[in-house]
Enzyme design. Structure first.
Site, PDB file in Angstrom:
ATOM      1  N   CYS A 100      -3.299  11.996  20.973  1.00 11.72           N
ATOM      2  CA  CYS A 100      -3.987  10.726  20.756  1.00 11.72           C
ATOM      3  C   CYS A 100      -4.305  10.060  22.104  1.00 11.72           C
ATOM      4  CB  CYS A 100      -3.165   9.825  19.839  1.00 11.72           C
ATOM      5  SG  CYS A 100      -4.131   8.503  19.074  1.00 11.72           S
TER       6      CYS A 100
ATOM      7  N   HIS B 261      -1.587  13.144  14.797  1.00 18.17           N
ATOM      8  CA  HIS B 261      -0.146  12.851  14.841  1.00 18.17           C
ATOM      9  C   HIS B 261       0.583  13.670  13.779  1.00 18.17           C
ATOM     10  CE1 HIS B 261      -0.392   9.410  17.581  1.00 18.17           C
ATOM     11  NE2 HIS B 261      -1.443   8.994  16.890  1.00 18.17           N
TER      12      HIS B 261
END
Length: 488
Positions: free
Chosen positions: A331, A430
């Site tokens: 991310c 994630h």
């Protein structure tokens, strides 16, 4: 059952509220109740994405598992994600509404409270019991006005409260009596009993204190919970830097603790893996040699990137790569691997651009609309594709030649990148280590031979069941049921 809501508040932050709510959720579920978790207001940088594309606190997703439920936005209607020392992104019913300084959020609280009450009403309408987690402490006098997280909520919905204190910190009786003395008469009456958490020692030596507490306050101690060694529950916010040692550790991984690190729970499966030595590196710590460097998520990417540079990480990463080491960015960490990060609209801070680490030929532009979705697909890191699933939480759009070699193909399209020399990979996904097949593939790429299989979901299930057993063994559950039935 007269009361369909039971609230757990704590004398301090980290008193064990999240753990006890998780334990109660599973214990009530085992008794046959349809139970749901609830936290009116959460302040955390660890979050989860629900099936409907909303963002809630990670702790409530774990509590949902304890109830055998899928996470839902009503379980945490207000989430605050700090992006400075005095401000936070405000998320209502799973969607970001604004960035607010604390004083402005105070004026916004009546609106937030309505969202809280709406969500609570829906949960009470659909479940036998709602177990609520407070935030911080109800004794924080400066936060009592327009409170929506503790007694303000409890008074609004007229629910009983259990107060928890952590004896491992010391001063447990002062914490309990002091907290009680800071409350109004109606709030004091709402507290139906105490739970003392993380006790280790001889109960006979504690008993005089318990007797004194009952005499002093007129309220019972419902239970004394033991210190459970080796228990793992995903942290609500604080980074668990405790290293798990063992003779089978073969792969060394290091992770910088960014000032605004987010969703570091991505790394919990690695921290618990029997063959992995995972080490969090804090500010001014020596950066050791490793097989794999992971750059984690960040709530303030450009500021955290500046911190990385000041801490000497670019030089350490360059040396690491020269010796054949691997790098993974997740991310915000993925965005840092590129050449440039643009924030033209000042999404995170002042408008502007920052040079990235230049390890992948791409650049990222931050945008106001946040991507929130669960995702699944195929990981392409090795010769054969393996199944992967997880969730996305990001406000950036990345472009560039590096993306022509994606790390994975997902239901919403290609994601991430693999460098030409295959030393560097990045992704927006994630939770990629929570599924054994994907974790094994990435650890194999990182240099670990004969990777052991680890069922992370089952590890978490086992610990949740241990917590339920703790409630059954160490809490007066008959008195607990009497509180819900409003019987003295």
């Amino acid at each position: 059952m007269k009361h369909k809501t039971l609230m757990v508040q704590g004398t301090t932050s980290d008193a064990g509220k999240s753990t006890v709510v998780t334990a109660l959720c599973r214990w009530f579920k085992q008794q046959g109740y349809q139970v749901a978790p609830f936290k009116p207001q959460n302040m955390a940088l660890n979050s989860a994405v629900t099936a409907e594309g909303g963002e809630i606190g990670r702790a409530q997703a774990v509590q949902a598992q304890a109830c055998h439920l899928a996470p839902h936005i009503d379980m945490n209607p207000v989430l605050l994600k700090p992006n400075s020392d005095s401000g936070a992104q405000v998320i209502i019913h799973g969607k970001a509404v604004a960035n607010m300084e604390a004083r402005f959020y105070h004026d916004y609280k009546p609106t937030a409270m309505q969202a809280v009450l709406d969500s609570h009403h829906r949960l009470e309408s659909n479940y036998d019991l709602v177990v609520v987690e407070g935030a911080g402490s109800p004794a924080e006098i400066n936060l009592r006005d327009r409170d929506i997280a503790n007694m303000g909520f409890a008074e609004a919905v007229d629910c009983p409260v259990i107060l928890i204190a952590d004896i491992d910190r010391g001063g447990v009786f002062a914490h309990l009596v002091g907290t009680l003395s800071c409350l109004s008469e109606s709030e004091q009456a709402r507290i139906k009993g105490f739970i003392i958490n993380r006790f280790r020692g001889d109960m006979s030596l504690l008993q005089p204190g318990l007797d004194w507490l009952k005499q002093k306050t007129g309220k019972p101690v419902l239970g004394v919970l033991p210190y459970l060694h080796g228990l793992h529950l995903e942290a609500e916010d604080a980074v668990n830097t405790q290293q798990i040692t063992g003779s089978d550790k073969q792969l060394n991984i290091i992770v910088p603790v960014l000032p605004r690190i987010s969703n570091h729970t991505d790394l919990d499966p690695l921290r618990l893996h029997p063959q992995v030595n995972l080490q969090f590196i804090g500010p001014d710590d020596t950066i050791p040699a490793a097989d794999l460097i992971i750059l984690p998520g960040s709530k303030h990417v450009r500021a955290d990137l500046e911190w990385l540079i000041k801490q000497g990480w670019p030089e350490a990463i360059a040396k690491h790569c020269r010796y054949g080491g691997k790098v993974l960015g997740i991310c915000g960490g993925f965005q840092m691997l590129g050449r440039l990060i643009h924030d033209p609209d000042g999404i995170e801070s002042q408008p502007g651009s920052s040079d990235g680490l230049g390890l992948l030929d791409m650049e990222t532009t931050l945008a106001g609309d946040k991507t929130l979705r669960q995702n699944q697909g195929q990981l392409l890191i090795n010769s054969s594709a393996v199944t992967i699933s997880g969730y996305e939480i990001h406000a950036g759009i990345s472009t560039g030649k590096a993306l022509a070699s994606p790390l994975m193909t997902l239901s919403h399209g290609p994601d991430g990148a693999i460098s030409d020399d295959r030393q560097i990979i990045g992704t927006y996904l994630h939770g990629l280590f929570e599924h054994d097949e994907a974790a094994q593939a990435i650890l194999t790429w990182a240099g670990l031979d004969d990777v052991q299989s680890v069922d992370y979901w089952q590890l978490r299930e086992n610990d949740i069941n241990k917590l339920a057993e703790m409630i059954a063994t160490h809490v007066n559950t008959e008195k607990l049921m009497q509180i819900l039935e409003d019987r003295r």
